[in-house]
Design a protein around this motif. Structure first.
Motif, mmCIF file in Angstrom:
data_model
loop_
_atom_site.group_PDB
_atom_site.id
_atom_site.type_symbol
_atom_site.label_atom_id
_atom_site.label_comp_id
_atom_site.label_asym_id
_atom_site.label_seq_id
_atom_site.Cartn_x
_atom_site.Cartn_y
_atom_site.Cartn_z
ATOM 1 N N PRO A 172 0.823 -1.210 0.000
ATOM 2 C CA PRO A 172 0.000 0.000 0.000
ATOM 3 C C PRO A 172 0.860 1.264 0.000
ATOM 4 C CG PRO A 172 -0.024 -1.008 2.158
ATOM 5 C CD PRO A 172 0.760 -1.925 1.264
ATOM 6 N N ILE A 173 0.290 2.301 -0.527
ATOM 7 C CA ILE A 173 0.900 3.622 -0.455
ATOM 8 C C ILE A 173 0.059 4.404 0.538
ATOM 9 C CG2 ILE A 173 1.480 5.731 -1.693
ATOM 10 C CD1 ILE A 173 1.758 3.980 -4.220
ATOM 11 N N GLY A 174 0.612 4.635 1.710
ATOM 12 C CA GLY A 174 -0.167 5.258 2.782
ATOM 13 C C GLY A 174 -1.307 4.335 3.179
ATOM 14 N N ASN A 175 -2.517 4.855 3.115
ATOM 15 C CA ASN A 175 -3.663 4.030 3.468
ATOM 16 C C ASN A 175 -4.441 3.566 2.225
ATOM 17 O OD1 ASN A 175 -4.689 6.602 2.900
ATOM 18 N ND2 ASN A 175 -6.442 6.312 4.241
ATOM 19 N N THR A 176 -3.811 3.588 1.070
ATOM 20 C CA THR A 176 -4.434 3.121 -0.168
ATOM 21 C C THR A 176 -3.791 1.816 -0.604
ATOM 22 O OG1 THR A 176 -4.918 5.394 -0.850
ATOM 23 C CG2 THR A 176 -5.011 3.696 -2.549
ATOM 24 N N VAL A 177 -4.636 0.806 -0.825
ATOM 25 C CA VAL A 177 -4.176 -0.512 -1.260
ATOM 26 C C VAL A 177 -4.505 -0.652 -2.743
ATOM 27 C CG1 VAL A 177 -4.444 -3.003 -0.971
ATOM 28 C CG2 VAL A 177 -4.550 -1.494 1.031
ATOM 29 N N TYR A 178 -3.499 -1.032 -3.531
ATOM 30 C CA TYR A 178 -3.648 -1.188 -4.978
ATOM 31 C C TYR A 178 -3.496 -2.659 -5.371
ATOM 32 C CZ TYR A 178 -2.922 3.826 -5.236
ATOM 33 O OH TYR A 178 -3.040 5.176 -5.072
ATOM 34 N N PHE A 179 -4.267 -3.060 -6.371
ATOM 35 C CA PHE A 179 -4.150 -4.388 -6.967
ATOM 36 C C PHE A 179 -3.804 -4.195 -8.437
ATOM 37 C CE2 PHE A 179 -7.040 -4.807 -3.469
ATOM 38 C CZ PHE A 179 -6.785 -6.044 -2.918
ATOM 39 N N MET A 180 -2.741 -4.829 -8.888
ATOM 40 C CA MET A 180 -2.357 -4.799 -10.302
ATOM 41 C C MET A 180 -1.912 -6.202 -10.706
ATOM 42 S SD MET A 180 -0.607 -0.978 -10.538
ATOM 43 C CE MET A 180 0.950 -1.632 -10.867
ATOM 44 N N PRO A 181 -2.865 -7.150 -10.721
ATOM 45 C CA PRO A 181 -2.484 -8.533 -11.033
ATOM 46 C C PRO A 181 -2.148 -8.682 -12.520
ATOM 47 C CG PRO A 181 -4.859 -8.362 -10.884
ATOM 48 C CD PRO A 181 -4.296 -7.017 -10.483
ATOM 49 N N PRO A 182 -1.453 -9.754 -12.858
ATOM 50 C CA PRO A 182 -1.163 -10.003 -14.279
ATOM 51 C C PRO A 182 -2.450 -10.303 -15.041
ATOM 52 C CG PRO A 182 -0.519 -11.876 -12.937
ATOM 53 C CD PRO A 182 -0.929 -10.793 -11.987
#
Length: 90
Positions: free
Chosen positions: A55-65
């Motif tokens: 996560p960047i700060g309190n933001t969670v990102y998903f970037m799966p293949p």
């Protein structure tokens, strides 16, 4: 399929602004004021569950293949949900 797998996050009481564009999804986590350790706790909890989400700060990102299977997507989402619960429990 990614959106379907991540849908439970939308009902989580601490998740805000669940969003998706193509194969990239993200959500913000409402953390207690002054809680600068959420990102580190979530990252560690995710690694403990054999997924890599930073996560960047309190933001969670998903970037799966693009080649992620339905089972892998479900695994990713469930592990991320469990990691979120663990990170918030401190």
């Amino acid at each position: 399929h990614l959106g379907d797998c991540l849908a439970p996050f939308g009902a989580h009481p601490r998740v805000r602004h669940l969003r998706q564009r193509g194969m990239i999804a993200a959500f913000d986590v409402a953390v207690d004021e002054g809680d600068a350790g959420f990102a580190r706790r979530f990252y560690r909890a995710a690694l403990d569950r054999e997924i890599l989400l930073r996560p960047i700060g309190n933001t969670v990102y998903f970037m799966p293949p693009y080649v992620i299977s339905a089972d892998e997507c479900a695994f990713l989402a469930q592990c991320a949900f469990d990691a979120l619960e663990a990170a918030l429990a401190r």
